[in-house]
Design a protein around this motif. Structure first.
Motif, PDB file in Angstrom:
ATOM      1  N   ALA A 230       0.828  -1.208   0.000  1.00 55.30           N
ATOM      2  CA  ALA A 230       0.000   0.000   0.000  1.00 55.30           C
ATOM      3  C   ALA A 230       0.863   1.259   0.000  1.00 55.30           C
ATOM      4  CB  ALA A 230      -0.927  -0.005   1.212  1.00 55.30           C
ATOM      5  N   ILE A 231       1.957   1.248   0.756  1.00 55.62           N
ATOM      6  CA  ILE A 231       2.852   2.407   0.774  1.00 55.62           C
ATOM      7  C   ILE A 231       3.388   2.670  -0.637  1.00 55.62           C
ATOM      8  CG2 ILE A 231       5.091   3.240   1.596  1.00 55.62           C
ATOM      9  CD1 ILE A 231       2.898   3.435   3.653  1.00 55.62           C
ATOM     10  N   THR A 232       3.788   1.612  -1.323  1.00 51.60           N
ATOM     11  CA  THR A 232       4.292   1.760  -2.684  1.00 51.60           C
ATOM     12  C   THR A 232       3.214   2.271  -3.628  1.00 51.60           C
ATOM     13  OG1 THR A 232       5.890  -0.014  -2.332  1.00 51.60           O
ATOM     14  CG2 THR A 232       5.362   0.532  -4.611  1.00 51.60           C
ATOM     15  N   LEU A 233       2.012   1.736  -3.491  1.00 50.12           N
ATOM     16  CA  LEU A 233       0.908   2.193  -4.335  1.00 50.12           C
ATOM     17  C   LEU A 233       0.640   3.684  -4.122  1.00 50.12           C
ATOM     18  CD1 LEU A 233      -1.783  -0.641  -4.202  1.00 50.12           C
ATOM     19  CD2 LEU A 233      -0.607   0.226  -6.221  1.00 50.12           C
ATOM     20  N   ASN A 234       0.641   4.105  -2.868  1.00 46.31           N
ATOM     21  CA  ASN A 234       0.370   5.510  -2.581  1.00 46.31           C
ATOM     22  C   ASN A 234       1.427   6.422  -3.184  1.00 46.31           C
ATOM     23  OD1 ASN A 234      -1.851   4.683  -1.122  1.00 46.31           O
ATOM     24  ND2 ASN A 234      -0.885   4.939   0.872  1.00 46.31           N
ATOM     25  N   ARG A 235       2.694   6.063  -2.994  1.00 45.16           N
ATOM     26  CA  ARG A 235       3.779   6.915  -3.490  1.00 45.16           C
ATOM     27  C   ARG A 235       3.837   6.911  -5.016  1.00 45.16           C
ATOM     28  NH1 ARG A 235       6.702   8.658   0.685  1.00 45.16           N
ATOM     29  NH2 ARG A 235       6.726   7.461   2.623  1.00 45.16           N
ATOM     30  N   THR A 236       3.634   5.754  -5.627  1.00 44.36           N
ATOM     31  CA  THR A 236       3.657   5.672  -7.084  1.00 44.36           C
ATOM     32  C   THR A 236       2.508   6.472  -7.684  1.00 44.36           C
ATOM     33  OG1 THR A 236       4.649   3.468  -6.978  1.00 44.36           O
ATOM     34  CG2 THR A 236       3.613   4.095  -9.048  1.00 44.36           C
TER      35      THR A 236
ATOM     36  N   VAL B 220       9.321   5.721  -9.125  1.00 44.76           N
ATOM     37  CA  VAL B 220       8.373   4.643  -9.409  1.00 44.76           C
ATOM     38  C   VAL B 220       9.101   3.313  -9.565  1.00 44.76           C
ATOM     39  CG1 VAL B 220       6.717   3.763 -11.092  1.00 44.76           C
ATOM     40  CG2 VAL B 220       6.651   6.170 -10.425  1.00 44.76           C
ATOM     41  N   ALA B 221      10.227   3.311 -10.292  1.00 44.10           N
ATOM     42  CA  ALA B 221      10.979   2.077 -10.511  1.00 44.10           C
ATOM     43  C   ALA B 221      11.522   1.530  -9.199  1.00 44.10           C
ATOM     44  CB  ALA B 221      12.124   2.339 -11.494  1.00 44.10           C
TER      45      ALA B 221
ATOM     46  N   THR C 128       9.225  -3.433  -3.538  1.00 44.85           N
ATOM     47  CA  THR C 128       7.975  -4.044  -3.097  1.00 44.85           C
ATOM     48  C   THR C 128       7.731  -5.399  -3.727  1.00 44.85           C
ATOM     49  OG1 THR C 128       7.027  -1.851  -2.784  1.00 44.85           O
ATOM     50  CG2 THR C 128       5.492  -3.691  -2.869  1.00 44.85           C
ATOM     51  N   TRP C 129       7.986  -5.518  -5.005  1.00 46.06           N
ATOM     52  CA  TRP C 129       7.581  -6.744  -5.693  1.00 46.06           C
ATOM     53  C   TRP C 129       8.738  -7.616  -6.176  1.00 46.06           C
ATOM     54  CZ3 TRP C 129       4.633  -2.201  -7.324  1.00 46.06           C
ATOM     55  CH2 TRP C 129       3.412  -2.125  -6.674  1.00 46.06           C
ATOM     56  N   GLN C 130       9.963  -7.177  -6.065  1.00 45.86           N
ATOM     57  CA  GLN C 130      11.086  -7.998  -6.502  1.00 45.86           C
ATOM     58  C   GLN C 130      11.984  -8.454  -5.352  1.00 45.86           C
ATOM     59  OE1 GLN C 130      11.321  -9.083  -9.649  1.00 45.86           O
ATOM     60  NE2 GLN C 130       9.441  -7.953 -10.071  1.00 45.86           N
ATOM     61  N   LEU C 131      11.956  -7.760  -4.241  1.00 50.38           N
ATOM     62  CA  LEU C 131      12.789  -8.126  -3.102  1.00 50.38           C
ATOM     63  C   LEU C 131      11.963  -8.881  -2.075  1.00 50.38           C
ATOM     64  CD1 LEU C 131      14.814  -4.828  -2.543  1.00 50.38           C
ATOM     65  CD2 LEU C 131      15.541  -6.891  -3.766  1.00 50.38           C
TER      66      LEU C 131
ATOM     67  N   THR D 125      19.713  11.114 -12.148  1.00 53.62           N
ATOM     68  CA  THR D 125      18.470  11.446 -11.460  1.00 53.62           C
ATOM     69  C   THR D 125      17.623  10.205 -11.219  1.00 53.62           C
ATOM     70  OG1 THR D 125      18.494  13.632 -12.495  1.00 53.62           O
ATOM     71  CG2 THR D 125      16.415  12.893 -11.562  1.00 53.62           C
ATOM     72  N   VAL D 126      17.563   9.324 -12.217  1.00 52.27           N
ATOM     73  CA  VAL D 126      16.812   8.076 -12.061  1.00 52.27           C
ATOM     74  C   VAL D 126      17.395   7.238 -10.928  1.00 52.27           C
ATOM     75  CG1 VAL D 126      16.271   5.866 -13.147  1.00 52.27           C
ATOM     76  CG2 VAL D 126      15.949   7.987 -14.427  1.00 52.27           C
ATOM     77  N   VAL D 127      18.714   7.100 -10.891  1.00 54.55           N
ATOM     78  CA  VAL D 127      19.360   6.291  -9.857  1.00 54.55           C
ATOM     79  C   VAL D 127      19.117   6.883  -8.470  1.00 54.55           C
ATOM     80  CG1 VAL D 127      21.577   5.456  -8.982  1.00 54.55           C
ATOM     81  CG2 VAL D 127      21.114   5.401 -11.434  1.00 54.55           C
ATOM     82  N   ALA D 128      19.262   8.210  -8.352  1.00 54.17           N
ATOM     83  CA  ALA D 128      19.027   8.857  -7.056  1.00 54.17           C
ATOM     84  C   ALA D 128      17.588   8.668  -6.599  1.00 54.17           C
ATOM     85  CB  ALA D 128      19.368  10.338  -7.146  1.00 54.17           C
ATOM     86  N   GLY D 129      16.629   8.847  -7.507  1.00 57.35           N
ATOM     87  CA  GLY D 129      15.230   8.667  -7.145  1.00 57.35           C
ATOM     88  C   GLY D 129      14.893   7.227  -6.802  1.00 57.35           C
ATOM     89  N   ALA D 130      15.472   6.273  -7.540  1.00 54.30           N
ATOM     90  CA  ALA D 130      15.189   4.860  -7.281  1.00 54.30           C
ATOM     91  C   ALA D 130      15.739   4.417  -5.930  1.00 54.30           C
ATOM     92  CB  ALA D 130      15.785   4.002  -8.405  1.00 54.30           C
TER      93      ALA D 130
END
Length: 500
Positions: A148-154, A279-280, A286-289, A325-330
């Protein structure tokens, strides 16, 4: 709030999480109101700039939404703790819908009046957001909470992009339409929550009231006096201070790369790269680890956020800037759901709204301060150097924070001690013999359960002592340990009702 299952091999799916009717209602209400809020923000910026042609007044209208989090937010979240979360959310939505409709009726009012109305609207965000955050652990448990946390943030990131785009379109047609649209989303949110979410009693009982200011300060005390919660807060605050830099400097960075000329394309690339990275990273954690790995990855991944921006010292091109930027955000997105899940496991339920308010206030303060500082420095020094050296400073600060990260034993004691507090509260509410599935709660520490400890034997022929009790059952020891950790000691049986 129960922890993720130690034996779980996979996380909860989106379908499993949304199968919870109440959470699905809260999620839907939040998603469409956040979209409407971003639509209105784009419209308001265009509206005020069109009337005043003043960048300063326009910036003030944009920044006013963050002001309540920097001062009044703590008091407003303490107020929300006194009232049922569902009722607070509905009331805030109704008031915000009314404010948006007033703005739509009088769009050509004096800018000071418009900014004042926007400030009133912003004052309702802290109690609403903290109530929603505090309500979620009552609706979801374990892996469903992390999903749910991931869904909210995404969803928030997607709503940011879509809201600004839709707002720009609506402004070209009719600026009032965007404001009406936002008012309608607030009204719909109130209807959804009122019809599909149950009423829960407030976390802070009337007999526990000690004054709003003191209760607000208690929110800071509970977060920063706990070794585990303090460490999580510092990791998050340090991470968001660095992660916001590409967004805060996106326009200036794109212009720098284009030879000091405005570059709308470059600006869009950097802004989208930040959202894509977040998002990535959220999807990955959430879904791969596996659930057992998340807490263990907080420290090594947290340092990646500032290190990803250090190559800015080399003044790279737009493609490399986007990758950075992508790496920092991920990396930032990976640490936050894991930290959030652990934070809830050690947070006493009576402090949920206030503690989440403290975290929200800290995030807004750190992001705003970092954006202002780097923007000010970039007016006097080369932008790549500002970003690179600021990232180096952030990496040093993050290294100090993760060096002080609590041990696994400290985390285990804090989680187990909070279980005792939760059990006492559930016992007070449900009555003897009805502690709701407390024995099934498990701890996610990113490792296998600790083996039972035995007392040392004086010799091979000596009889071995029986193993010690499970941590969740060592009530007396955990009560003492809780005080050391800065948490709240479990109340004696005669006062248990006062802490429910």
């Amino acid at each position: 709030m129960s922890g993720p299952d130690e034996s779980a091999q996979r996380t909860a799916t989106i379908r499993q999480t949304l199968a919870n009717r109440e959470y699905a209602a809260v999620f839907t209400a939040q998603a469409q109101s956040v979209l409407g809020d971003n639509v209105a923000r784009a419209a308001i910026v265009a509206l005020i700039y069109g009337h005043t042609r003043s960048p300063v007044v326009t910036a003030a209208a944009f920044a006013v939404s963050y002001l309540p989090w920097l001062g009044l937010g703590a008091v407003l979240t303490a107020w929300a703790e006194r009232h049922p979360y569902r009722r607070t959310m509905i009331g805030c939505d109704i008031l915000r819908a009314g404010i948006m409709l007033v703005l739509a009726v009088f769009p050509h009012a004096h800018p000071s009046v418009l900014i004042a109305l926007l400030f009133l609207n912003a004052l309702l965000a802290p109690p609403f957001d903290s109530s929603r955050s505090a309500l979620m652990p009552r609706l979801l448990h374990g892996e469903q909470y992390v999903t749910a946390i991931t869904l909210n943030r995404t969803t928030a990131q997607l709503a940011l992009i879509g809201g600004y785009g839709l707002g720009a379109v609506l402004v070209t047609v009719n600026e009032r339409a965007a404001l009406v649209f936002n008012g309608v989303t607030f009204a719909v949110s109130a209807v959804i929550v009122s019809l599909l979410v149950k009423e829960y009693p407030p976390s802070l009982k009337a007999e526990q009231h000690t004054g709003l200011l003191r209760e607000a300060l208690d929110g800071y005390r509970i977060v920063f006096s706990s070794t585990v919660m303090r460490s999580i807060a510092l990791v998050v605050f340090c991470g968001v201070s660095i992660g916001v830099i590409p967004e805060g400097l996106a326009a200036a960075w794109a212009a720098h790369l284009a030879g000091d000329k405005p570059d709308t394309f470059g600006f869009g690339v950097i802004m989208i790269a930040s959202a894509v990275g977040f998002v990535a990273g959220s999807a990955l954690v959430t879904w791969q680890l596996r659930p057992q790995r998340r807490v263990a990855l907080i420290r090594p991944v947290a340092i990646v956020t500032p290190l990803a921006l250090v190559p800015a010292l080399l003044d790279p091109n737009l493609v490399v800037v986007a990758i950075m930027t992508v790496v920092a955000g991920a990396s930032l997105a990976i640490t936050m759901p894991a930290g959030n899940g652990l934070f809830v496991q050690v947070l006493p339920p009576a402090y949920r709204a206030r503690a989440f308010g403290v975290m929200q206030s800290g995030v807004h303060l750190c992001q705003g301060a970092a954006a202002l500082i780097t923007g000010w420095l970039a007016t006097y020094y080369a932008l790549p150097a500002v970003v690179g050296y600021f990232a180096i400073g952030g990496a040093a600060a993050m290294a100090l924070v993760i060096a002080a990260w609590p041990t696994r034993a400290t985390i285990a004691d804090a989680v187990a001690a909070n279980k005792v507090v939760i059990a006492a509260e559930q016992h007070a509410v449900a009555g003897p013999g009805r502690i709701d599935d407390f024995g099934e709660v498990t701890i996610d520490l990113g490792r296998a359960p600790l083996p039972p400890r035995r007392r040392p034997s004086p010799g091979p022929s000596a009889r071995r002592e029986p193993p010690m009790a499970d941590p969740a059952e060592r009530t007396v020891d955990l009560s003492e340990r809780t005080a050391e950790l800065g948490g709240l000691p479990p109340p004696p049986p005669s006062q248990a009702a006062r802490h429910s």
